[in-house]
Design an enzyme around this catalytic site. Structure first.
Site, mmCIF file in Angstrom:
data_model
loop_
_atom_site.group_PDB
_atom_site.id
_atom_site.type_symbol
_atom_site.label_atom_id
_atom_site.label_comp_id
_atom_site.label_asym_id
_atom_site.label_seq_id
_atom_site.Cartn_x
_atom_site.Cartn_y
_atom_site.Cartn_z
ATOM 1 N N GLY A 142 17.197 -9.408 -18.769
ATOM 2 C CA GLY A 142 18.113 -9.743 -17.677
ATOM 3 C C GLY A 142 18.171 -11.252 -17.579
ATOM 4 O O GLY A 142 18.832 -11.914 -18.382
ATOM 5 N N SER A 143 17.425 -11.817 -16.626
ATOM 6 C CA SER A 143 17.368 -13.288 -16.530
ATOM 7 C C SER A 143 16.828 -13.870 -17.827
ATOM 8 O O SER A 143 17.258 -14.937 -18.264
ATOM 9 C CB SER A 143 16.460 -13.692 -15.364
ATOM 10 O OG SER A 143 16.994 -13.206 -14.147
ATOM 11 N N GLY A 350 33.990 -9.928 15.227
ATOM 12 C CA GLY A 350 33.218 -9.033 16.101
ATOM 13 C C GLY A 350 33.107 -7.645 15.484
ATOM 14 O O GLY A 350 32.973 -7.525 14.257
ATOM 15 N N GLU A 374 25.894 -13.324 -14.323
ATOM 16 C CA GLU A 374 25.987 -14.547 -15.150
ATOM 17 C C GLU A 374 24.923 -15.569 -14.734
ATOM 18 O O GLU A 374 25.155 -16.771 -14.695
ATOM 19 C CB GLU A 374 27.402 -15.108 -15.131
ATOM 20 C CG GLU A 374 28.358 -14.091 -15.733
ATOM 21 C CD GLU A 374 29.685 -14.646 -16.185
ATOM 22 O OE1 GLU A 374 29.729 -15.803 -16.613
ATOM 23 O OE2 GLU A 374 30.668 -13.888 -16.119
HETATM 24 C C1 LIG Z 1 28.119 -5.693 -11.194
HETATM 25 C C2 LIG Z 1 27.428 -6.351 -12.347
HETATM 26 C C3 LIG Z 1 28.162 -6.750 -13.446
HETATM 27 C C4 LIG Z 1 27.522 -7.332 -14.537
HETATM 28 N N1 LIG Z 1 28.245 -7.646 -15.655
HETATM 29 C C5 LIG Z 1 27.589 -7.982 -16.805
HETATM 30 C C6 LIG Z 1 28.286 -8.087 -18.053
HETATM 31 O O1 LIG Z 1 29.509 -7.924 -18.116
HETATM 32 N N2 LIG Z 1 27.571 -8.344 -19.168
HETATM 33 C C7 LIG Z 1 26.215 -8.538 -19.142
HETATM 34 O O2 LIG Z 1 25.633 -8.778 -20.199
HETATM 35 N N3 LIG Z 1 25.537 -8.471 -17.968
HETATM 36 C C8 LIG Z 1 26.182 -8.198 -16.813
HETATM 37 N N4 LIG Z 1 25.481 -8.079 -15.623
HETATM 38 C C9 LIG Z 1 24.054 -8.316 -15.623
HETATM 39 C C10 LIG Z 1 23.617 -9.526 -14.822
HETATM 40 O O3 LIG Z 1 23.996 -10.704 -15.489
HETATM 41 C C11 LIG Z 1 22.131 -9.415 -14.584
HETATM 42 O O4 LIG Z 1 21.944 -8.351 -13.651
HETATM 43 C C12 LIG Z 1 21.509 -10.682 -14.054
HETATM 44 O O5 LIG Z 1 21.537 -11.682 -15.042
HETATM 45 C C13 LIG Z 1 20.062 -10.485 -13.569
HETATM 46 O O6 LIG Z 1 19.299 -9.768 -14.491
HETATM 47 P P1 LIG Z 1 18.441 -8.505 -13.960
HETATM 48 O O7 LIG Z 1 19.362 -7.643 -13.187
HETATM 49 O O8 LIG Z 1 17.719 -7.914 -15.087
HETATM 50 O O9 LIG Z 1 17.422 -9.136 -12.924
HETATM 51 P P2 LIG Z 1 15.971 -9.773 -13.254
HETATM 52 O O10 LIG Z 1 16.091 -10.757 -14.346
HETATM 53 O O11 LIG Z 1 14.998 -8.677 -13.397
HETATM 54 O O12 LIG Z 1 15.688 -10.557 -11.914
HETATM 55 C C14 LIG Z 1 15.130 -9.964 -10.734
HETATM 56 C C15 LIG Z 1 14.818 -11.087 -9.753
HETATM 57 O O13 LIG Z 1 13.828 -11.971 -10.317
HETATM 58 C C16 LIG Z 1 14.328 -13.290 -10.328
HETATM 59 N N5 LIG Z 1 13.809 -13.986 -11.501
HETATM 60 C C17 LIG Z 1 13.790 -13.584 -12.788
HETATM 61 N N6 LIG Z 1 13.220 -14.497 -13.575
HETATM 62 C C18 LIG Z 1 12.867 -15.530 -12.764
HETATM 63 C C19 LIG Z 1 12.242 -16.788 -12.974
HETATM 64 N N7 LIG Z 1 11.855 -17.196 -14.186
HETATM 65 N N8 LIG Z 1 12.007 -17.585 -11.896
HETATM 66 C C20 LIG Z 1 12.393 -17.188 -10.659
HETATM 67 N N9 LIG Z 1 12.980 -16.014 -10.393
HETATM 68 C C21 LIG Z 1 13.232 -15.199 -11.434
HETATM 69 C C22 LIG Z 1 15.837 -13.145 -10.369
HETATM 70 O O14 LIG Z 1 16.487 -14.319 -9.906
HETATM 71 C C23 LIG Z 1 16.033 -11.958 -9.451
HETATM 72 O O15 LIG Z 1 15.983 -12.389 -8.124
HETATM 73 C C24 LIG Z 1 26.132 -7.552 -14.503
HETATM 74 C C25 LIG Z 1 25.393 -7.179 -13.371
HETATM 75 C C26 LIG Z 1 26.014 -6.564 -12.322
HETATM 76 C C27 LIG Z 1 25.186 -6.120 -11.132
#
Ligand SMILES: Cc1cc2nc3c(=O)[nH]c(=O)nc-3n(C[C@H](O)[C@H](O)[C@H](O)COP(=O)(O)OP(=O)(O)OC[C@H]3O[C@@H](n4cnc5c(N)ncnc54)[C@H](O)[C@@H]3O)c2cc1C
Length: 404
Positions: A142-143, A350, A374
């Site tokens: 994810g991130s 409200g 993103e």
């Molecule tokens: C509606 C929707 C549409 C999307 N569209 C696409 C798309 O078209 N293509 C695609 O590839 N992806 C897409 N995404 C994925 C999106 O980019 C990811 O959900 C996002 O990047 C976060 O990854 P994660 O959900 O795995 O969260 P995680 O990475 O698991 O993060 C969970 C929490 O931990 C925090 N965190 C993680 N690492 C750190 C760090 N090192 N330091 C501090 N905090 C941290 C994050 O900020 C977050 O608060 C979409 C997501 C949604 C919900």
């Protein structure tokens, strides 16, 4: 455009060009005429708005910054963000449909594709005939997008893809996917490659539509790759250089999401101003009360700063100048600004603001995603911190061990 709307939406850091103003007027007119009447209904039904997306293609909105040689409108990135802002001001789902398609699919094919790939894919994407989707996120990436578990193994003239992508925007209606996969696991981020994958390729399996808090009309799904054979000609960019493609793509994509958030913030401010001028309590319009005026003023500064940051990042991109920090600043600030403005807009309304019948409730639900996709706000802060530390290191050379 009415003078009132001109005042609310035009306070950029610089004058817009004639072309950019024309794009704003054209997209606003289209959004008001074609999208506003269905925005509420598609929020309720969760239906992908295929008919209006088709019209967006006809108007050039699915390939605004793609050169006309590849079927695009050949405009600049500032025009593009203005278009996303104007779409999102009325319906954030339309904003993200165009943004994911353009920033995340058209851009990498334009920047890294071969001539044959551009002729085959970009021309159809830019005209809106085909819709694009971007597959980077995975259950464990994810991130930390570098942690790609999807694999692409070379076998003869093909690569064989296996793995699962999550949260893919435009997944259902997409014809073309840009997919990232590990081509050499031992190399980590330096062993990732990008691929163009056509819908209908055996082994490409689209999951069910996700039910979400907001942007209901944006189609989000999981996509699995089970021994999906991709011809080697569909490698996008160089083998093992895909992570650079992903990062460069997100650089522009974040400006697109900043624009989406800006449009939501603008829509919320306009709704709050309108209601504050109409609603009466204690024999006065509520817009006469200082508490309400403070929320309108707070919203105005959020919108103005979001617009300045977003246009600046887009302008830097147009100039070919570095904009990694500026894209993250714009995305971080605009997305939080959108949530705050939508929240204030509900408060100004409200109890009516809490009803699904009033637009501000949808704006608040739609705004929230901008802080997540993103790159979450936390990720944007990591990017900004890394950039300012780098700038500081250049400006202040390390002191000698004697401290002189
Ligand atoms: C509606 C929707 C549409 C999307 N569209 C696409 C798309 O078209 N293509 C695609 O590839 N992806 C897409 N995404 C994925 C999106 O980019 C990811 O959900 C996002 O990047 C976060 O990854 P994660 O959900 O795995 O969260 P995680 O990475 O698991 O993060 C969970 C929490 O931990 C925090 N965190 C993680 N690492 C750190 C760090 N090192 N330091 C501090 N905090 C941290 C994050 O900020 C977050 O608060 C979409 C997501 C949604 C919900």
């Amino acid at each position: 455009m009415s003078p009132e709307i001109e005042t609310l939406s035009a306070s950029p850091a610089f004058d817009l060009t004639e072309d950019q103003r024309a794009v704003r007027a054209m997209v606003r007119d289209f959004a008001e005429r074609e999208i506003r009447p269905i925005a509420m209904q598609i929020d309720e039904s969760h239906d992908f708005p295929a008919a209006t997306v088709k019209k967006m293609g006809e108007l050039g909105l699915m390939g605004l910054f793609v050169p006309d040689t590849y079927g695009g409108a050949g405009l600049d990135y500032v025009s593009y963000v203005i278009a996303i802002e104007e779409l999102s001001r009325v319906c954030a789902s339309h904003g993200v449909i165009a943004s994911a398609h353009s920033s995340l699919v058209c851009y990498p094919i334009l920047a890294y594709g071969t001539e044959a790939q551009k002729q085959k894919y970009l021309t159809r994407l830019a005209s809106g005939e085909w819709i694009g989707a971007y597959c980077l996120t995975e259950p464990n990436a994810g991130s930390n997008a570098a942690n790609q578990q999807t694999t692409a193994v070379r076998d003869g003239d093909d690569y064989v893809l296996n793995g699962t992508k999550l949260f893919v925007t435009n997944a259902g209606p997409s014809h073309v996917l840009v997919v990232y996969a590990s081509t050499e696991r031992a190399l980590g981020p330096k062993g990732i490659s990008a691929f163009i994958v056509e819908d209908g390729t055996p082994g490409v399996q689209k999951g069910k539509k996700e039910m979400k808090l907001g942007i209901h009309a944006s189609d989000t799904r999981e996509i699995a790759f089970v021994n999906a054979r991709i011809p080697k000609e569909n490698l996008l960019g160089e083998n093992n250089k895909g992570y650079s493609v992903a990062l460069a793509t997100l650089g522009g994509g974040r400006i697109g999401i900043a624009a989406q958030a800006l449009g939501i913030a603008q829509g919320a401010l306009e709704a709050a101003v309108r209601y504050a001028g109409e609603r009466k309590q204690f024999d006065r319009t509520i817009g006469e009360f200082d508490a309400i005026r403070a929320m309108l003023a707070d919203s105005a500064i959020e919108v103005a700063t979001a617009r300045l940051l977003t246009y600046q990042a887009a302008w830097l991109r147009d100039q070919g100048r570095p904009h990694v920090k500026e894209a993250s600043l714009a995305k971080w600030h605009s997305s939080e600004a959108a949530t705050r403005c939508a929240n204030w807009a509900i408060q100004v309304h409200g109890g009516y603001g809490y009803l699904a019948e009033f637009t501000v409730e949808r704006l608040w639900r739609d705004a929230r995603i901008c802080e997540i996709y993103e790159g979450t706000t936390e990720v944007q802060k990591m990017v900004v911190a890394a950039q300012v530390l780098k700038e500081q290191a250049v400006e202040t050379p390390a002191r000698s061990p004697s401290g002189s």
